[in-house]
Each structure stands twice: as structure tokens, then as C-alpha cells.
Design a protein around this motif. Structure first.
Motif, PDB file in Angstrom:
ATOM      1  N   THR A 235       0.830  -1.208   0.000  1.00  0.00           N
ATOM      2  CA  THR A 235       0.000   0.000   0.000  1.00  0.00           C
ATOM      3  C   THR A 235       0.859   1.250   0.000  1.00  0.00           C
ATOM      4  OG1 THR A 235      -0.103  -0.229   2.405  1.00  0.00           O
ATOM      5  CG2 THR A 235      -1.990  -1.035   1.144  1.00  0.00           C
ATOM      6  N   ALA A 236       0.394   2.266  -0.732  1.00  0.00           N
ATOM      7  CA  ALA A 236       1.097   3.556  -0.774  1.00  0.00           C
ATOM      8  C   ALA A 236       0.077   4.667  -0.557  1.00  0.00           C
ATOM      9  CB  ALA A 236       1.814   3.740  -2.100  1.00  0.00           C
ATOM     10  N   LEU A 237       0.194   5.351   0.543  1.00  0.00           N
ATOM     11  CA  LEU A 237      -0.629   6.527   0.830  1.00  0.00           C
ATOM     12  C   LEU A 237       0.086   7.752   0.278  1.00  0.00           C
ATOM     13  CD1 LEU A 237      -2.910   8.095   2.383  1.00  0.00           C
ATOM     14  CD2 LEU A 237      -1.369   8.066   4.369  1.00  0.00           C
ATOM     15  N   ILE A 238      -0.622   8.512  -0.550  1.00  0.00           N
ATOM     16  CA  ILE A 238      -0.029   9.724  -1.116  1.00  0.00           C
ATOM     17  C   ILE A 238      -0.923  10.897  -0.760  1.00  0.00           C
ATOM     18  CG2 ILE A 238       0.766  10.889  -3.204  1.00  0.00           C
ATOM     19  CD1 ILE A 238       1.303   8.207  -4.433  1.00  0.00           C
ATOM     20  N   THR A 239      -0.435  11.763   0.097  1.00  0.00           N
ATOM     21  CA  THR A 239      -1.159  12.974   0.461  1.00  0.00           C
ATOM     22  C   THR A 239      -0.701  14.085  -0.479  1.00  0.00           C
ATOM     23  OG1 THR A 239       0.488  13.113   2.261  1.00  0.00           O
ATOM     24  CG2 THR A 239      -1.747  12.512   2.876  1.00  0.00           C
ATOM     25  N   GLY A 240      -1.690  14.684  -1.165  1.00  0.00           N
ATOM     26  CA  GLY A 240      -1.372  15.645  -2.211  1.00  0.00           C
ATOM     27  C   GLY A 240      -1.268  14.951  -3.551  1.00  0.00           C
ATOM     28  N   ALA A 241      -2.196  14.013  -3.801  1.00  0.00           N
ATOM     29  CA  ALA A 241      -2.105  13.170  -5.004  1.00  0.00           C
ATOM     30  C   ALA A 241      -2.894  13.710  -6.187  1.00  0.00           C
ATOM     31  CB  ALA A 241      -2.603  11.757  -4.676  1.00  0.00           C
ATOM     32  N   SER A 242      -3.627  14.794  -5.988  1.00  0.00           N
ATOM     33  CA  SER A 242      -4.517  15.225  -7.063  1.00  0.00           C
ATOM     34  C   SER A 242      -3.773  15.899  -8.212  1.00  0.00           C
ATOM     35  CB  SER A 242      -5.615  16.151  -6.522  1.00  0.00           C
ATOM     36  OG  SER A 242      -5.059  17.249  -5.833  1.00  0.00           O
ATOM     37  N   ARG A 243      -2.631  16.506  -7.927  1.00  0.00           N
ATOM     38  CA  ARG A 243      -1.908  17.227  -8.983  1.00  0.00           C
ATOM     39  C   ARG A 243      -0.397  17.115  -8.775  1.00  0.00           C
ATOM     40  NH1 ARG A 243      -6.263  20.997  -8.158  1.00  0.00           N
ATOM     41  NH2 ARG A 243      -7.548  21.187 -10.030  1.00  0.00           N
ATOM     42  N   GLY A 244       0.339  17.591  -9.761  1.00  0.00           N
ATOM     43  CA  GLY A 244       1.786  17.754  -9.628  1.00  0.00           C
ATOM     44  C   GLY A 244       2.535  16.456  -9.399  1.00  0.00           C
ATOM     45  N   LEU A 245       3.606  16.544  -8.611  1.00  0.00           N
ATOM     46  CA  LEU A 245       4.484  15.403  -8.391  1.00  0.00           C
ATOM     47  C   LEU A 245       3.753  14.262  -7.695  1.00  0.00           C
ATOM     48  CD1 LEU A 245       7.355  14.256  -8.620  1.00  0.00           C
ATOM     49  CD2 LEU A 245       7.871  15.345  -6.422  1.00  0.00           C
ATOM     50  N   GLY A 246       2.874  14.585  -6.755  1.00  0.00           N
ATOM     51  CA  GLY A 246       2.135  13.544  -6.056  1.00  0.00           C
ATOM     52  C   GLY A 246       1.309  12.704  -7.005  1.00  0.00           C
ATOM     53  N   SER A 247       0.640  13.360  -7.946  1.00  0.00           N
ATOM     54  CA  SER A 247      -0.171  12.653  -8.932  1.00  0.00           C
ATOM     55  C   SER A 247       0.695  11.789  -9.842  1.00  0.00           C
ATOM     56  CB  SER A 247      -0.965  13.666  -9.767  1.00  0.00           C
ATOM     57  OG  SER A 247      -1.751  13.020 -10.733  1.00  0.00           O
ATOM     58  N   ALA A 248       1.812  12.330 -10.295  1.00  0.00           N
ATOM     59  CA  ALA A 248       2.709  11.580 -11.179  1.00  0.00           C
ATOM     60  C   ALA A 248       3.291  10.363 -10.469  1.00  0.00           C
ATOM     61  CB  ALA A 248       3.821  12.489 -11.684  1.00  0.00           C
ATOM     62  N   LEU A 249       3.656  10.521  -9.206  1.00  0.00           N
ATOM     63  CA  LEU A 249       4.185   9.391  -8.447  1.00  0.00           C
ATOM     64  C   LEU A 249       3.108   8.337  -8.219  1.00  0.00           C
ATOM     65  CD1 LEU A 249       6.426  11.264  -5.874  1.00  0.00           C
ATOM     66  CD2 LEU A 249       7.214   9.589  -7.548  1.00  0.00           C
ATOM     67  N   ALA A 250       1.887   8.792  -7.934  1.00  0.00           N
ATOM     68  CA  ALA A 250       0.788   7.846  -7.728  1.00  0.00           C
ATOM     69  C   ALA A 250       0.568   7.000  -8.965  1.00  0.00           C
ATOM     70  CB  ALA A 250      -0.484   8.607  -7.372  1.00  0.00           C
ATOM     71  N   GLU A 251       0.583   7.642 -10.122  1.00  0.00           N
ATOM     72  CA  GLU A 251       0.345   6.933 -11.376  1.00  0.00           C
ATOM     73  C   GLU A 251       1.420   5.887 -11.644  1.00  0.00           C
ATOM     74  OE1 GLU A 251      -0.402   8.022 -16.098  1.00  0.00           O
ATOM     75  OE2 GLU A 251      -0.409   9.625 -14.587  1.00  0.00           O
ATOM     76  N   GLN A 252       2.673   6.249 -11.370  1.00  0.00           N
ATOM     77  CA  GLN A 252       3.755   5.316 -11.636  1.00  0.00           C
ATOM     78  C   GLN A 252       3.846   4.214 -10.584  1.00  0.00           C
ATOM     79  OE1 GLN A 252       7.455   7.216 -12.823  1.00  0.00           O
ATOM     80  NE2 GLN A 252       6.386   8.887 -13.816  1.00  0.00           N
ATOM     81  N   LEU A 253       3.575   4.563  -9.328  1.00  0.00           N
ATOM     82  CA  LEU A 253       3.612   3.565  -8.261  1.00  0.00           C
ATOM     83  C   LEU A 253       2.495   2.544  -8.385  1.00  0.00           C
ATOM     84  CD1 LEU A 253       4.479   5.573  -5.023  1.00  0.00           C
ATOM     85  CD2 LEU A 253       5.562   3.436  -5.735  1.00  0.00           C
ATOM     86  N   ALA A 254       1.418   2.920  -9.069  1.00  0.00           N
ATOM     87  CA  ALA A 254       0.267   2.028  -9.193  1.00  0.00           C
ATOM     88  C   ALA A 254       0.612   0.745  -9.939  1.00  0.00           C
ATOM     89  CB  ALA A 254      -0.880   2.753  -9.889  1.00  0.00           C
ATOM     90  N   GLU A 255       1.744   0.719 -10.618  1.00  0.00           N
ATOM     91  CA  GLU A 255       2.158  -0.513 -11.295  1.00  0.00           C
ATOM     92  C   GLU A 255       2.498  -1.608 -10.292  1.00  0.00           C
ATOM     93  OE1 GLU A 255       5.247   0.272 -14.098  1.00  0.00           O
ATOM     94  OE2 GLU A 255       4.151   1.884 -15.099  1.00  0.00           O
ATOM     95  N   THR A 256       2.889  -1.207  -9.075  1.00  0.00           N
ATOM     96  CA  THR A 256       3.316  -2.192  -8.074  1.00  0.00           C
ATOM     97  C   THR A 256       2.588  -2.068  -6.744  1.00  0.00           C
ATOM     98  OG1 THR A 256       5.112  -0.681  -7.446  1.00  0.00           O
ATOM     99  CG2 THR A 256       5.633  -2.434  -9.033  1.00  0.00           C
ATOM    100  N   HIS A 257       1.880  -0.947  -6.509  1.00  0.00           N
ATOM    101  CA  HIS A 257       1.242  -0.677  -5.221  1.00  0.00           C
ATOM    102  C   HIS A 257      -0.251  -0.393  -5.390  1.00  0.00           C
ATOM    103  CE1 HIS A 257       5.450  -0.046  -4.176  1.00  0.00           C
ATOM    104  NE2 HIS A 257       5.136   0.123  -2.905  1.00  0.00           N
ATOM    105  N   HIS A 258      -0.998  -0.649  -4.325  1.00  0.00           N
ATOM    106  CA  HIS A 258      -2.362  -0.124  -4.255  1.00  0.00           C
ATOM    107  C   HIS A 258      -2.255   1.300  -3.734  1.00  0.00           C
ATOM    108  CE1 HIS A 258      -6.776  -0.268  -3.751  1.00  0.00           C
ATOM    109  NE2 HIS A 258      -6.508   0.671  -2.853  1.00  0.00           N
ATOM    110  N   ILE A 259      -2.778   2.250  -4.492  1.00  0.00           N
ATOM    111  CA  ILE A 259      -2.627   3.665  -4.167  1.00  0.00           C
ATOM    112  C   ILE A 259      -3.813   4.153  -3.341  1.00  0.00           C
ATOM    113  CG2 ILE A 259      -2.375   5.995  -5.103  1.00  0.00           C
ATOM    114  CD1 ILE A 259      -0.002   4.120  -5.676  1.00  0.00           C
ATOM    115  N   ILE A 260      -3.510   4.828  -2.248  1.00  0.00           N
ATOM    116  CA  ILE A 260      -4.522   5.539  -1.458  1.00  0.00           C
ATOM    117  C   ILE A 260      -4.256   7.011  -1.696  1.00  0.00           C
ATOM    118  CG2 ILE A 260      -5.516   5.896   0.833  1.00  0.00           C
ATOM    119  CD1 ILE A 260      -3.894   3.171   1.499  1.00  0.00           C
ATOM    120  N   ALA A 261      -5.081   7.611  -2.549  1.00  0.00           N
ATOM    121  CA  ALA A 261      -4.817   8.959  -3.058  1.00  0.00           C
ATOM    122  C   ALA A 261      -5.641   9.989  -2.307  1.00  0.00           C
ATOM    123  CB  ALA A 261      -5.129   9.019  -4.548  1.00  0.00           C
TER     124      ALA A 261
END
Length: 217
Positions: free
Chosen positions: A8-34
Motif C-alpha cells: 500500500t502507498a498513501l499519497i497525500t497531495g495526489a490530485s496534482r503535480g508530483l504527487g499525482s505523477a508518483l501515484a500513477e507510476q507507483l500504481a504498477e506495483t502498489h495499491h494507491i490511497i490517493a
């Protein structure tokens, strides 16, 4: 690896910018909590994640609302029992102003979001990370620069707190990392430097790809 057994990967600030880009890429290996305040942007992120075969849980929440963060962390515990990764990219960027003319409401919101909410989240997320998880913060060393009083001071305080936590947990975990991204054409930077030539700036997705091995190493 099935979706249910992914880390699991919790990303606070996932709606835009670097947080969003990291969430998208991490989703290949993690369940994202955005986590983010903009529901539409989170839904767009979810669409991109699903298109790549990933899965995300969306949490349209304001990190400054204590009850919402308590509910979030309780929900994470009830469903997964723990967190493997927390990336904290949420930030409030007040308008630039001379120190004597700094609007009090902007100063207060900067410290509420960048310092107090971060402190609260550390206390809530640390038990979920345990000894084996990791937390990631992003430095933006603006302290002392002209017109950056509220942002620079609040960001410096946030990172000072993260560094203390990093030192405290160095031997016992969780692992705390503090990274400094390259300048990117984010909305935050556009507010700070509206007339800047954005061509030389590093693409956000490229920067996410560069940081990801460091985050996961």
C-alpha cells in the motif's frame, strides 16, 4: 501479485503535480490511497491508473481537518492493517509578499497546512508504517529568500520536523526519506514565478520516474 496483496502507498497531495505523477507510476506495483482536495482531479488520476491495470482508493479530503485524517487512517487500518509507504506531497503555497506585509491569514494557513497538519499526520501514520514502512518528504529550500517568508518558514519547519523523525527512527524504522526534486512546471511554481520560461524545467513525470528508485530503494 494480485491487487489485494499489493503493498500500500498513501499519497497525500495526489490530485496534482508530483504527487499525482508518483501515484500513477507507483500504481504498477502498489495499491494507491490517493488523498487530495480536488475530487475531479483524483477521479482523473484513478482513470489513468485503471487504464494501466492498477487500482486506487480515492480519499477527497483536506489534510488540515483532524477528524478526516483520523477517519482516513482508521479506514486504512481496518482494511489493510498497515501501510508500506507514505509520500507527503501536499503543500500550501501562499502568495509571495514582503515580510512586513505578509497577510496573517496566509501565514496561518501555511503553518496549519505545512506544519501542523504534517505533525498530525506523522502521529497518525507512524503506527501504520511500523518498523518496516517508509515515509517520504520533499524539501524546497526557500527559507530566507526575499518574499518567501510564509512559505519558506513553514516549509523549513516541516522539513526540520521530518529530519528529527528521520534521526529518531534511523535504527528502528520506519525509514524516513527527504528528497529535493528538480524544478518542475507545477502550479505551485507558476504562482511563485508567473513569467518564468518553463521550457528548461524538468517534466513532472520524468522527475517522478527519476525519484521513484530513490523512494523505493
Amino acid at each position: 501479485m494480485t491487487q489485494d496483496t499489493r503493498p500500500t502507498a498513501l499519497i497525500t497531495g495526489a490530485s496534482r503535480g508530483l504527487g499525482s505523477a508518483l501515484a500513477e507510476q507507483l500504481a504498477e506495483t502498489h495499491h494507491i490511497i490517493a488523498v487530495g482536495k480536488t475530487t475531479g482531479a483524483l477521479e482523473e488520476l484513478d482513470d489513468r491508473i485503471q487504464a494501466k491495470g492498477g487500482e486506487a482508493s480515492l480519499a477527497p479530503m483536506d489534510i488540515t481537518v483532524e477528524a478526516a485524517m483520523q477517519q482516513l487512517c482508521r479506514s486504512v487500518y481496518d482494511r489493510w492493517g498497515k501501510l508500506d509507504l507514505w509520500i507527503h506531497s501536499a503543500i500550501f503555497s501562499p502568495p509571495l509578499s514582503p515580510a512586513p506585509d505578509m497577510p496573517e491569514k496566509d501565514y496561518d494557513k501555511a503553518f496549519l497546512t505545512n506544519v501542523k497538519a504534517t505533525q498530525r499526520l506523522i502521529s497518525y501514520v507512524a503506527p501504520l508504517l511500523g518498523n518496516t514502512g517508509r515515509a517520504v518528504f520533499f524539501d524546497d529550500p526557500r527559507a530566507g529568500e526575499a518574499f518567501f517568508g510564509a512559505y519558506g518558514a513553514s516549509k523549513a519547519a516541516q522539513i526540520a520536523m521530518a529530519r528529527s523523525w528521520q534521526t529518531e527512527t534511523a535504527k528502528i524504522g520506519p525509514m524516513v526519506k527527504i528528497l529535493t526534486p528538480r524544478p518542475m512546471p507545477t502550479a505551485v511554481r507558476a504562482r511563485f514565478f508567473p513569467g518564468e520560461d518553463r521550457a528548461p524545467l524538468t517534466d513532472i513525470r520524468e522527475e517522478a520516474a527519476r525519484l521513484l528508485p530513490e523512494i523505493l530503494s
